[in-house]
Design an enzyme around this catalytic site. Sequence first.
Site: not given
Length: 216
Positions: A119, A123, A155
């Site tokens: 992940d 933010k 990615d």
Amino acid sequence: MRLRNKNWTKDFIEENLKFLITTEEKINPTKFFLKKQDTFLEIGCGKGQFVINQAIENSNKNFIAMEKESTVIGVALKKALNKENFNLNNLLFLNRFAENLLDIFEVNSLKGIFLNFSDPWPKAKHYKKRLTYLTFLEIYWELLENNGIIEIKTDNDQLYNFSLDQIKESKFKVLYNTSDLYSNKDLLKDNIPTEYEQKFHSIGKKINKIIIKKEV
């Protein structure tokens, strides 16, 4: 993307607990595998394609597939058990969160760690949650044996650049890094793709990869 809850996975996991590490004590991998050989951890194994194929192609190594979502663990475990001629002697699953790894594993107990498409927590205020944040790197350093390695694939270009910056602040030595894995045919010879990797590559997205090493 979060996998939808699948009702069958709870019972399936209960029926196959011998393939999971369920101890509450700190994990010394040598106590859980039949063969005493180097152990590698994938943090966030997803549906298991990468770690299952690693285990199949590297019978001289042990692998722990760690995943926080029990539904996902169930899907990955079923996939492994459905593999023809694969007996799972060198692969175990661990249904735990990765935030407190030093409470889960003994120090110097792993030969390698895989961080595949973690992940990116895009933010800015969430940067400390990224699995390549310096605090996590310091934990990995403690968990790895000398000459242990970490392989990172993503990615997400922001996470890739963030990871390189954090690695510079760490004790790790960079062995390899690229912003376009599929442009290197030599490295691809031994590359085992994840489900995400195949999906992103198929739509033309470049895959970043970093390999770092612990040298004392």
